[in-house]
Design a protein around this motif. Sequence first.
Motif, PDB file in Angstrom:
ATOM      1  N   GLU A  42       1.081  -1.270  -0.018  1.00 39.72           N
ATOM      2  CA  GLU A  42      -0.143  -0.095  -0.168  1.00 39.72           C
ATOM      3  C   GLU A  42       0.782   1.261   0.005  1.00 39.72           C
ATOM      4  O   GLU A  42       1.932   1.198   0.385  1.00 39.72           O
ATOM      5  CB  GLU A  42      -0.988   0.104   1.248  1.00 39.72           C
ATOM      6  CG  GLU A  42      -1.789  -1.181   1.318  1.00 39.72           C
ATOM      7  CD  GLU A  42      -2.789  -1.387   0.250  1.00 39.72           C
ATOM      8  OE1 GLU A  42      -3.092  -0.453  -0.361  1.00 39.72           O
ATOM      9  OE2 GLU A  42      -3.528  -2.528   0.365  1.00 39.72           O
ATOM     10  N   ALA A 271      -8.611   3.162  -7.520  1.00 44.49           N
ATOM     11  CA  ALA A 271      -8.109   2.750  -6.193  1.00 44.49           C
ATOM     12  C   ALA A 271      -8.398   3.889  -5.116  1.00 44.49           C
ATOM     13  O   ALA A 271      -8.372   3.523  -3.851  1.00 44.49           O
ATOM     14  CB  ALA A 271      -6.764   2.442  -6.172  1.00 44.49           C
ATOM     15  N   ASP A 292     -11.149   6.440   5.933  1.00 44.63           N
ATOM     16  CA  ASP A 292     -12.180   5.987   4.754  1.00 44.63           C
ATOM     17  C   ASP A 292     -12.755   4.828   5.363  1.00 44.63           C
ATOM     18  O   ASP A 292     -12.409   3.757   5.062  1.00 44.63           O
ATOM     19  CB  ASP A 292     -11.262   5.655   3.568  1.00 44.63           C
ATOM     20  CG  ASP A 292     -11.978   5.515   2.434  1.00 44.63           C
ATOM     21  OD1 ASP A 292     -13.150   5.660   2.116  1.00 44.63           O
ATOM     22  OD2 ASP A 292     -11.370   4.864   1.601  1.00 44.63           O
ATOM     23  N   ASN A 295     -13.675   1.539   3.489  1.00 48.52           N
ATOM     24  CA  ASN A 295     -12.557   1.028   2.904  1.00 48.52           C
ATOM     25  C   ASN A 295     -11.478   0.610   3.846  1.00 48.52           C
ATOM     26  O   ASN A 295     -10.461   0.012   3.411  1.00 48.52           O
ATOM     27  CB  ASN A 295     -12.024   2.003   1.803  1.00 48.52           C
ATOM     28  CG  ASN A 295     -12.512   1.872   0.462  1.00 48.52           C
ATOM     29  OD1 ASN A 295     -13.093   0.764  -0.123  1.00 48.52           O
ATOM     30  ND2 ASN A 295     -12.677   3.034  -0.178  1.00 48.52           N
ATOM     31  N   ARG A 297      -9.423   1.913   5.873  1.00 48.41           N
ATOM     32  CA  ARG A 297      -8.300   2.538   5.817  1.00 48.41           C
ATOM     33  C   ARG A 297      -7.972   4.052   6.248  1.00 48.41           C
ATOM     34  O   ARG A 297      -9.203   4.796   6.310  1.00 48.41           O
ATOM     35  CB  ARG A 297      -7.444   2.580   4.388  1.00 48.41           C
ATOM     36  CG  ARG A 297      -8.467   3.248   3.338  1.00 48.41           C
ATOM     37  CD  ARG A 297      -8.019   3.023   1.954  1.00 48.41           C
ATOM     38  NE  ARG A 297      -8.915   3.886   0.973  1.00 48.41           N
ATOM     39  CZ  ARG A 297      -8.662   3.938  -0.322  1.00 48.41           C
ATOM     40  NH1 ARG A 297      -7.635   3.278  -0.907  1.00 48.41           N
ATOM     41  NH2 ARG A 297      -9.509   4.693  -0.943  1.00 48.41           N
ATOM     42  N   GLN A 311      -0.762   5.123   3.437  1.00 44.80           N
ATOM     43  CA  GLN A 311      -2.118   4.436   3.777  1.00 44.80           C
ATOM     44  C   GLN A 311      -1.800   3.400   4.799  1.00 44.80           C
ATOM     45  O   GLN A 311      -0.919   2.850   4.916  1.00 44.80           O
ATOM     46  CB  GLN A 311      -2.844   3.785   2.650  1.00 44.80           C
ATOM     47  CG  GLN A 311      -3.719   3.120   2.932  1.00 44.80           C
ATOM     48  CD  GLN A 311      -4.500   2.390   1.658  1.00 44.80           C
ATOM     49  OE1 GLN A 311      -4.710   3.070   0.561  1.00 44.80           O
ATOM     50  NE2 GLN A 311      -5.047   1.319   1.349  1.00 44.80           N
ATOM     51  N   THR A 315      -6.932  -1.825   1.379  1.00 43.64           N
ATOM     52  CA  THR A 315      -8.195  -1.166   0.826  1.00 43.64           C
ATOM     53  C   THR A 315      -9.315  -2.275   0.623  1.00 43.64           C
ATOM     54  O   THR A 315      -9.171  -3.368  -0.003  1.00 43.64           O
ATOM     55  CB  THR A 315      -7.902  -0.525  -0.529  1.00 43.64           C
ATOM     56  OG1 THR A 315      -6.945   0.410  -0.468  1.00 43.64           O
ATOM     57  CG2 THR A 315      -9.348   0.043  -1.144  1.00 43.64           C
TER      58      THR A 315
END
Length: 355
Positions: A42, A271, A292, A295, A297, A311, A315
């Motif tokens: 990531e 993405a 998020d 998701n 993350r 990140q 995800t």
Amino acid sequence: METHVPRSARLPLAAGTALVLSLCWLAPALAAAAPTTVPLAEPADAAALGGYNVLIADRGNNRVLLVGADKKILWEYDFKGLAHSTGADDAFFADGGRSVIVSLEHQQVVQIIDIATKTVTWQYGELGKRGAKDGQLNFPDDAYQLPNGDISVADIRNCRILEISPDKRIVRQAGLTDRCGSKAPLLASPNGDTPLPDGHVLISTIRDHSMTELDAAWKPILKIDLPIRYPSDPQMTKAGNFLIASYTHPGKIIEISSAGSVVWDYAATGAGKLNRPSLAIELPNGNIMANDDLNHRVIVIDKATKTILWQYGVTGRRGSAPGYLAIPDGLDIIKADATNAALMKAAVMKAATHG
């Protein structure tokens, strides 16, 4: 979720007020005490955080994490005995960085947790019981500690913002209890109550898709109808605008002026696509950090290029192993090259215990 900022001149009170001390001499003990993450494919530009660590309210895992830019877990608190995914919706530093204040929206309480001992030192609300009487809350969100030691909280379904003293008295209120509406003095399901250093408060309201600014006397001085369906947790930017997450799918982050003009937004596809983001802040280096939620993350976005630089979490995949999150619902930041005395004490105690 029913539902923090430029860490600059109008920095919200929770994050930037931590009392910090040097960690250089403690590095070996802290490293020994903290589990590390599994390397992930990531975005991992550690410089994107600008020298900060991030506090994450990992609601789906019923825990709060402090994570470094290198994705190492530096501190963790686990909520015991709670129903699945009803942990903290938000977490901010309190008591000069010695504590963390959390709102457990689905458990109807606000708590202050001592970082060193991992004990709850203060609580408002009845665990698992919603209500509108003194000592009760109905889906509390975004609890902050104010400079005078009082606690502010958005009490969503009671349609009010409360200021609560350490001895648990309601000393001030915006909105009328259990009366929801768009016309002052009513509030339409407030889910954000960001305090500013000048005593002003930024309130996001769900039902009328708006943001209200209160002055130091908690009187409304500005209301903006927002071009998003589900606004969440407004923050100030260093340009004097407002950064607001849209808790939708696909999600969106906007920066809007006091005149109501959108000056920047993030609504990526592919993405970078967001899934119910609930909080976005502007880091001191100008990058945007956001959780998020669905998701799973927390991300850092380059404001100019709208590229995700860093990140934590994978995800679309929830998990509890190092490097994974589940419904991260809130965040705060603290300087990485220094930390508070309580975290230092906790690391020494743990290292000594396991030494």
